[in-house]
Design a protein around this motif. Structure first.
Motif, PDB file in Angstrom:
ATOM      1  N   SER A  46       0.812  -1.215   0.000  1.00 58.20           N
ATOM      2  CA  SER A  46       0.000   0.000   0.000  1.00 58.20           C
ATOM      3  C   SER A  46       0.849   1.271   0.000  1.00 58.20           C
ATOM      4  O   SER A  46       0.786   2.085   0.930  1.00 58.20           O
ATOM      5  CB  SER A  46      -0.938   0.004   1.217  1.00 58.20           C
ATOM      6  OG  SER A  46      -1.870   1.054   1.136  1.00 58.20           O
ATOM      7  N   ASN A  71      -6.061  -3.493  -2.151  1.00 56.30           N
ATOM      8  CA  ASN A  71      -7.465  -3.449  -2.555  1.00 56.30           C
ATOM      9  C   ASN A  71      -7.622  -2.422  -3.675  1.00 56.30           C
ATOM     10  O   ASN A  71      -6.642  -1.797  -4.091  1.00 56.30           O
ATOM     11  CB  ASN A  71      -8.419  -3.190  -1.369  1.00 56.30           C
ATOM     12  CG  ASN A  71      -8.270  -1.815  -0.742  1.00 56.30           C
ATOM     13  OD1 ASN A  71      -7.862  -0.843  -1.387  1.00 56.30           O
ATOM     14  ND2 ASN A  71      -8.612  -1.710   0.525  1.00 56.30           N
ATOM     15  N   HIS A  74      -6.641   1.540  -2.788  1.00 58.28           N
ATOM     16  CA  HIS A  74      -5.287   2.006  -2.459  1.00 58.28           C
ATOM     17  C   HIS A  74      -4.364   1.840  -3.668  1.00 58.28           C
ATOM     18  O   HIS A  74      -3.616   0.867  -3.760  1.00 58.28           O
ATOM     19  CB  HIS A  74      -4.750   1.240  -1.247  1.00 58.28           C
ATOM     20  CG  HIS A  74      -5.297   1.726   0.046  1.00 58.28           C
ATOM     21  ND1 HIS A  74      -4.514   2.209   1.061  1.00 58.28           N
ATOM     22  CD2 HIS A  74      -6.582   1.849   0.482  1.00 58.28           C
ATOM     23  CE1 HIS A  74      -5.283   2.587   2.080  1.00 58.28           C
ATOM     24  NE2 HIS A  74      -6.542   2.374   1.743  1.00 58.28           N
ATOM     25  N   ALA A  93      -4.840  -5.943  -6.520  1.00 50.53           N
ATOM     26  CA  ALA A  93      -5.970  -6.674  -5.954  1.00 50.53           C
ATOM     27  C   ALA A  93      -6.974  -6.963  -7.067  1.00 50.53           C
ATOM     28  O   ALA A  93      -7.008  -6.266  -8.092  1.00 50.53           O
ATOM     29  CB  ALA A  93      -6.629  -5.844  -4.852  1.00 50.53           C
ATOM     30  N   THR A 131     -14.971  -3.421  -1.991  1.00 57.42           N
ATOM     31  CA  THR A 131     -13.675  -3.771  -2.561  1.00 57.42           C
ATOM     32  C   THR A 131     -13.246  -5.125  -2.026  1.00 57.42           C
ATOM     33  O   THR A 131     -13.484  -5.431  -0.853  1.00 57.42           O
ATOM     34  CB  THR A 131     -12.593  -2.723  -2.227  1.00 57.42           C
ATOM     35  OG1 THR A 131     -11.347  -3.089  -2.852  1.00 57.42           O
ATOM     36  CG2 THR A 131     -12.375  -2.578  -0.731  1.00 57.42           C
ATOM     37  N   THR A 132     -12.649  -5.937  -2.869  1.00 57.18           N
ATOM     38  CA  THR A 132     -12.027  -7.171  -2.394  1.00 57.18           C
ATOM     39  C   THR A 132     -10.664  -6.805  -1.828  1.00 57.18           C
ATOM     40  O   THR A 132      -9.848  -6.184  -2.510  1.00 57.18           O
ATOM     41  CB  THR A 132     -11.871  -8.183  -3.534  1.00 57.18           C
ATOM     42  OG1 THR A 132     -13.170  -8.614  -3.951  1.00 57.18           O
ATOM     43  CG2 THR A 132     -11.084  -9.402  -3.074  1.00 57.18           C
ATOM     44  N   GLU A 133     -10.461  -7.165  -0.571  1.00 56.52           N
ATOM     45  CA  GLU A 133      -9.199  -6.819   0.088  1.00 56.52           C
ATOM     46  C   GLU A 133      -8.365  -8.068   0.302  1.00 56.52           C
ATOM     47  O   GLU A 133      -8.875  -9.120   0.690  1.00 56.52           O
ATOM     48  CB  GLU A 133      -9.474  -6.127   1.413  1.00 56.52           C
ATOM     49  CG  GLU A 133      -8.208  -5.732   2.167  1.00 56.52           C
ATOM     50  CD  GLU A 133      -8.480  -4.718   3.248  1.00 56.52           C
ATOM     51  OE1 GLU A 133      -9.134  -3.688   2.943  1.00 56.52           O
ATOM     52  OE2 GLU A 133      -8.056  -4.937   4.395  1.00 56.52           O
ATOM     53  N   THR A 147      -6.065  -3.338   5.290  1.00 56.18           N
ATOM     54  CA  THR A 147      -6.005  -2.030   4.638  1.00 56.18           C
ATOM     55  C   THR A 147      -7.190  -1.164   5.056  1.00 56.18           C
ATOM     56  O   THR A 147      -7.033  -0.188   5.790  1.00 56.18           O
ATOM     57  CB  THR A 147      -5.960  -2.191   3.108  1.00 56.18           C
ATOM     58  OG1 THR A 147      -4.980  -3.178   2.770  1.00 56.18           O
ATOM     59  CG2 THR A 147      -5.572  -0.888   2.433  1.00 56.18           C
ATOM     60  N   ASP A 148      -8.385  -1.509   4.610  1.00 57.27           N
ATOM     61  CA  ASP A 148      -9.575  -0.714   4.936  1.00 57.27           C
ATOM     62  C   ASP A 148     -10.620  -1.473   5.741  1.00 57.27           C
ATOM     63  O   ASP A 148     -11.555  -0.859   6.265  1.00 57.27           O
ATOM     64  CB  ASP A 148     -10.241  -0.209   3.645  1.00 57.27           C
ATOM     65  CG  ASP A 148      -9.440   0.887   2.971  1.00 57.27           C
ATOM     66  OD1 ASP A 148      -8.833   1.698   3.680  1.00 57.27           O
ATOM     67  OD2 ASP A 148      -9.423   0.931   1.721  1.00 57.27           O
TER      68      ASP A 148
END
Length: 232
Positions: A46, A71, A74, A93, A131-133, A147-148
């Motif tokens: 990130s 993701n 970012h 991602a 979002t797919t993280e 991340t989020d």
């Protein structure tokens, strides 16, 4: 950011805080991490804006081999990092390559770690409507990187109506939490629970997140609390 070389978070992992970014008027602090792999190469997670000081600090740590966008939210500084480190491979991602057609990616992050870092880092996909993280686990330091999906802000960080929204979204509670919007975004609860079980199987001691103070002990218990709603 210039202090990256002196901000060792744990064994072979460093962090650097970047400038705040604005999303719909909400200001978010940014954080990146650099992991030194067993072969000496660097794995950049990130990435934040690349200043001269940060570049010098990274050079002092080793050679950048991988740059990952964990993701689809970012990705703002990937271009400058690719230009600065043309020999590094950039991984996206799921879904990000379609969004950033202006960038060349070397691969897409999946359920299994790439062979080049599988000896050092595990990963799990958590699929979300927002979002797919990709959640990572650095074995040597016992650190999980979100991340989020987990965030935390001081109650005074947001002002006015945004402070009310942040409180209702569980962004300013007593400890880091999964924001309400991401909770609602886990449409496939079965997949989310399976991913969580894989994460909870890691012997996690620490947790890093892009938006919130790190958790430096009892990481696995913290993650279980943060996602306790998903298990019910």
């Amino acid at each position: 950011m210039e202090e990256l070389a002196s901000k060792s978070f744990a064994t072979n992992i460093w962090i650097a805080d970047g400038a705040t970014v604005s999303v719909a008027g909400f200001h978010y602090p940014t954080r990146m991490a650099v992991i030194r792999l067993a072969d000496g190469g660097l794995f950049v997670w990130s990435p934040v804006a690349l200043s001269d000081g940060l570049r010098a600090a990274v050079v002092a740590l080793g050679s950048v081999r991988f740059i990952v966008a964990p993701n689809t939210l970012h990705h703002l500084h990937l271009g400058e990092w690719r230009s600065a480190y043309p020999g590094a491979q950039v991984f996206a991602a799921p879904g990000l390559a379609a969004r950033r057609g202006d960038l060349r990616f070397d691969g897409e992050l999946g359920e299994a770690s790439a062979a080049a870092w599988a000896g050092d880092i595990d990963q799990v996909l958590m699929r979300n409507a927002i979002t797919t993280e990709v959640v990572f686990f650095h074995r040597a330091s016992g650190t999980v990187l979100f991340t989020d999906l987990i965030q935390h802000f001081p109650p005074s960080w947001f002002k006015g109506w945004r402070a009310i929204v942040a409180r209702l979204d569980r962004m300013t509670g007593a400890e880091p939490a999964v924001p309400r919007k991401f909770r609602l975004g886990f449409v496939d609860r079965g997949q989310a629970r399976a991913a969580l079980q894989r994460i909870l199987a890691w012997p996690a001691e620490r947790v890093l997140m892009a938006h919130g103070s790190p958790v430096e002990e009892n990481g696995r218990a913290f993650i279980a609390r943060a996602f306790g709603w998903l298990s019910r």
